[in-house]
Write an enzyme that holds these catalytic residues in place. Structure first.
Site, PDB file in Angstrom:
ATOM      1  N   SER A 142       5.893  -5.606  -5.737  1.00  0.00           N
ATOM      2  CA  SER A 142       5.256  -5.464  -6.939  1.00  0.00           C
ATOM      3  C   SER A 142       6.275  -4.987  -8.230  1.00  0.00           C
ATOM      4  O   SER A 142       7.519  -4.672  -7.679  1.00  0.00           O
ATOM      5  CB  SER A 142       4.624  -3.937  -6.619  1.00  0.00           C
ATOM      6  OG  SER A 142       3.808  -3.576  -7.695  1.00  0.00           O
ATOM      7  N   TYR A 156       3.832   4.517  -2.699  1.00  0.00           N
ATOM      8  CA  TYR A 156       3.500   3.103  -2.795  1.00  0.00           C
ATOM      9  C   TYR A 156       4.748   2.548  -3.431  1.00  0.00           C
ATOM     10  O   TYR A 156       5.380   1.437  -3.213  1.00  0.00           O
ATOM     11  CB  TYR A 156       2.329   2.594  -3.699  1.00  0.00           C
ATOM     12  CG  TYR A 156       2.139   1.269  -4.241  1.00  0.00           C
ATOM     13  CD1 TYR A 156       1.802   0.274  -3.247  1.00  0.00           C
ATOM     14  CD2 TYR A 156       2.576   0.673  -5.355  1.00  0.00           C
ATOM     15  CE1 TYR A 156       1.318  -1.209  -3.614  1.00  0.00           C
ATOM     16  CE2 TYR A 156       2.372  -0.839  -5.570  1.00  0.00           C
ATOM     17  CZ  TYR A 156       1.776  -1.542  -4.724  1.00  0.00           C
ATOM     18  OH  TYR A 156       1.752  -2.827  -5.091  1.00  0.00           O
ATOM     19  N   ALA A 158       7.802   3.883  -3.415  1.00  0.00           N
ATOM     20  CA  ALA A 158       8.767   3.818  -2.262  1.00  0.00           C
ATOM     21  C   ALA A 158       8.763   2.472  -1.667  1.00  0.00           C
ATOM     22  O   ALA A 158       9.837   2.233  -1.168  1.00  0.00           O
ATOM     23  CB  ALA A 158       8.766   5.213  -1.632  1.00  0.00           C
TER      24      ALA A 158
HETATM   25  P1  NAP Z   1      -6.831  -6.128  -1.887  1.00  0.00           P
HETATM   26  O1  NAP Z   1      -7.532  -6.935  -2.663  1.00  0.00           O
HETATM   27  O2  NAP Z   1      -7.107  -4.801  -1.767  1.00  0.00           O
HETATM   28  O3  NAP Z   1      -6.455  -6.797  -0.554  1.00  0.00           O
HETATM   29  C1  NAP Z   1      -5.587  -6.283   0.616  1.00  0.00           C
HETATM   30  C2  NAP Z   1      -5.309  -7.146   1.646  1.00  0.00           C
HETATM   31  O4  NAP Z   1      -4.403  -6.466   2.520  1.00  0.00           O
HETATM   32  C3  NAP Z   1      -6.478  -7.343   2.313  1.00  0.00           C
HETATM   33  O5  NAP Z   1      -6.840  -8.779   2.918  1.00  0.00           O
HETATM   34  C4  NAP Z   1      -6.600  -6.474   3.481  1.00  0.00           C
HETATM   35  O6  NAP Z   1      -7.172  -6.906   4.729  1.00  0.00           O
HETATM   36  C5  NAP Z   1      -5.059  -6.356   4.047  1.00  0.00           C
HETATM   37  N1  NAP Z   1      -4.703  -5.369   4.452  1.00  0.00           N
HETATM   38  C6  NAP Z   1      -4.502  -4.044   4.188  1.00  0.00           C
HETATM   39  N2  NAP Z   1      -3.938  -3.142   5.026  1.00  0.00           N
HETATM   40  C7  NAP Z   1      -3.923  -3.996   6.091  1.00  0.00           C
HETATM   41  C8  NAP Z   1      -3.585  -3.649   7.614  1.00  0.00           C
HETATM   42  N3  NAP Z   1      -3.153  -2.424   7.808  1.00  0.00           N
HETATM   43  N4  NAP Z   1      -3.425  -4.709   8.251  1.00  0.00           N
HETATM   44  C9  NAP Z   1      -3.598  -5.980   8.119  1.00  0.00           C
HETATM   45  N5  NAP Z   1      -4.261  -6.101   6.788  1.00  0.00           N
HETATM   46  C10 NAP Z   1      -4.290  -5.305   5.807  1.00  0.00           C
HETATM   47  O7  NAP Z   1      -5.268  -6.262  -2.480  1.00  0.00           O
HETATM   48  P2  NAP Z   1      -4.558  -7.024  -3.615  1.00  0.00           P
HETATM   49  O8  NAP Z   1      -4.682  -6.573  -5.038  1.00  0.00           O
HETATM   50  O9  NAP Z   1      -4.904  -8.383  -3.347  1.00  0.00           O
HETATM   51  O10 NAP Z   1      -3.040  -6.869  -3.176  1.00  0.00           O
HETATM   52  C11 NAP Z   1      -2.145  -7.523  -2.112  1.00  0.00           C
HETATM   53  C12 NAP Z   1      -0.769  -7.400  -2.143  1.00  0.00           C
HETATM   54  O11 NAP Z   1      -0.340  -7.454  -3.536  1.00  0.00           O
HETATM   55  C13 NAP Z   1      -0.568  -5.762  -1.870  1.00  0.00           C
HETATM   56  O12 NAP Z   1       0.603  -5.879  -0.962  1.00  0.00           O
HETATM   57  C14 NAP Z   1      -0.321  -5.135  -3.089  1.00  0.00           C
HETATM   58  O13 NAP Z   1       0.485  -3.976  -3.171  1.00  0.00           O
HETATM   59  C15 NAP Z   1       0.295  -6.153  -3.988  1.00  0.00           C
HETATM   60  N6  NAP Z   1       0.124  -6.099  -5.355  1.00  0.00           N
HETATM   61  C16 NAP Z   1      -1.018  -5.961  -5.938  1.00  0.00           C
HETATM   62  C17 NAP Z   1      -1.163  -5.714  -7.405  1.00  0.00           C
HETATM   63  C18 NAP Z   1      -2.495  -5.937  -8.196  1.00  0.00           C
HETATM   64  O14 NAP Z   1      -2.375  -5.625  -9.177  1.00  0.00           O
HETATM   65  N7  NAP Z   1      -3.677  -6.368  -7.262  1.00  0.00           N
HETATM   66  C19 NAP Z   1       0.012  -5.597  -8.105  1.00  0.00           C
HETATM   67  C20 NAP Z   1       1.384  -5.679  -7.561  1.00  0.00           C
HETATM   68  C21 NAP Z   1       1.188  -5.691  -6.108  1.00  0.00           C
HETATM   69  P3  NAP Z   1      -8.544  -6.234   5.247  1.00  0.00           P
HETATM   70  O15 NAP Z   1      -9.395  -5.708   3.988  1.00  0.00           O
HETATM   71  O16 NAP Z   1      -9.312  -7.406   5.919  1.00  0.00           O
HETATM   72  O17 NAP Z   1      -7.824  -5.316   6.377  1.00  0.00           O
END
Ligand code: NAP
Length: 258
Positions: A142, A156, A158
């Site tokens: 991120s 987060y 960290a």
């Molecule tokens: P999201 O829509 O909430 O999806 C999160 C995904 O992670 C889901 O598939 C969820 O699966 C999985 N997950 C969470 N905890 C888990 C665990 N303990 N074991 C296995 N799977 C787990 O989030 P997103 O926005 O797509 O974010 C994805 C990644 O991008 C993250 O690492 C986030 O920090 C990073 N990111 C996002 C943004 C943003 O603006 N969206 C910006 C920077 C970085 P289940 O629900 O099936 O468990």
């Protein structure tokens, strides 16, 4: 169409959001994918989407913060594909907890899910990549942490700064096996994970981005695709920021692009 042809890929956090976008883009480029998440129904839906477009995907439900489960993810991939070519570790959570009220349980949950999981997934996939002296590891980090702070996200930020540090050292240690390790640093990306935010907040995030919009999962997926492909075989320990220019300006210059 064939940038990942014959590559066996594990994608964590593939049940929704950015991970789902990565899975669709990778499948379009010929990868065989093991989709990992916890929600079986959503994983099955992503598999159906991919297969209906002619792609290949299977799914496995697991918690990436548990060592036993990460070992089983790798075992399942080996059983299905015979090897692991690419690990794309994207699963993560971003709850907002203010530092003054944050509990150690909240801290641990974010660090375990976002950072310990990175270590566990690499350890689980390493034997296969090491044996064939080839592999690509790509993680979703991120801008929050490595580049900027995010109020309410001390745990987060960290975890993601920790992920980048882990990547740099692991990239050196794993280079002798021809394993590369890089990360993508997204800015604000429109996913299910942002569903708790108000429309005003989303609009404010778009206004704070020089390119004038939130990113899409595909914007992140295209950077991950490059890092996972053979085009990036001589790139390791690096990060690509995918944020529409969000971190470029000094904040008081915002009036120049709105
Ligand atoms: P999201 O829509 O909430 O999806 C999160 C995904 O992670 C889901 O598939 C969820 O699966 C999985 N997950 C969470 N905890 C888990 C665990 N303990 N074991 C296995 N799977 C787990 O989030 P997103 O926005 O797509 O974010 C994805 C990644 O991008 C993250 O690492 C986030 O920090 C990073 N990111 C996002 C943004 C943003 O603006 N969206 C910006 C920077 C970085 P289940 O629900 O099936 O468990």
């Amino acid at each position: 169409m064939n940038r990942l042809k014959n590559k066996a890929v594990i994608i964590t956090g593939a049940s929704k959001g950015i991970g789902r976008g990565i899975a669709k883009v990778f499948a379009h480029e010929g990868a065989e994918i093991l989709l990992v998440g916890r929600d079986l129904e959503s994983l099955k839906n992503v598999q159906t989407e991919i297969e209906s477009c002619g792609g290949k995907a299977a799914y496995y439900s697991a918690d990436v913060s548990c060592e036993d489960e990460t070992l089983k993810i790798a075992e399942d991939a080996i059983r299905r594909f015979g090897r692991i070519d690419v690990l794309c570790h994207n699963a993560g959570i971003y709850p907002q907890n203010w530092l003054e009220e944050m509990t150690s349980a909240q801290w641990d949950q974010v660090l375990d899910t976002n950072l310990k999981s990175a270590f566990l997934m690499v350890k689980a996939c390493l034997p296969s990549m090491k044996e064939k002296k080839d592999g690509s590891i790509v993680m979703t980090s991120s801008i929050s942490g490595p580049q900027v702070g995010w109020p309410g996200g001390a745990h987060y930020t960290a975890s993601k700064a920790g992920m980048n540090g882990f990547m740099k050292t692991a990239a050196i240690e794993l280079a002798k096996y021809q394993i590369t390790f890089n990360v993508v640093e997204p800015g604000n990306i429109a996913t299910e994970g942002l569903s708790a935010c108000s429309a005003e907040h989303i609009q404010a995030m778009a206004r704070a981005t020089p390119l004038g919009r939130l990113g899409t999962p595909e914007d992140v997926a295209n950077a991950a695709l490059f890092l996972a492909s053979d085009e990036a075989r001589f790139i390791t320990g690096q990060s690509i920021v995918v944020d529409g220019g969000q971190i470029l300006p000094e904040s008081h210059f915002q009036k120049f692009w709105n």
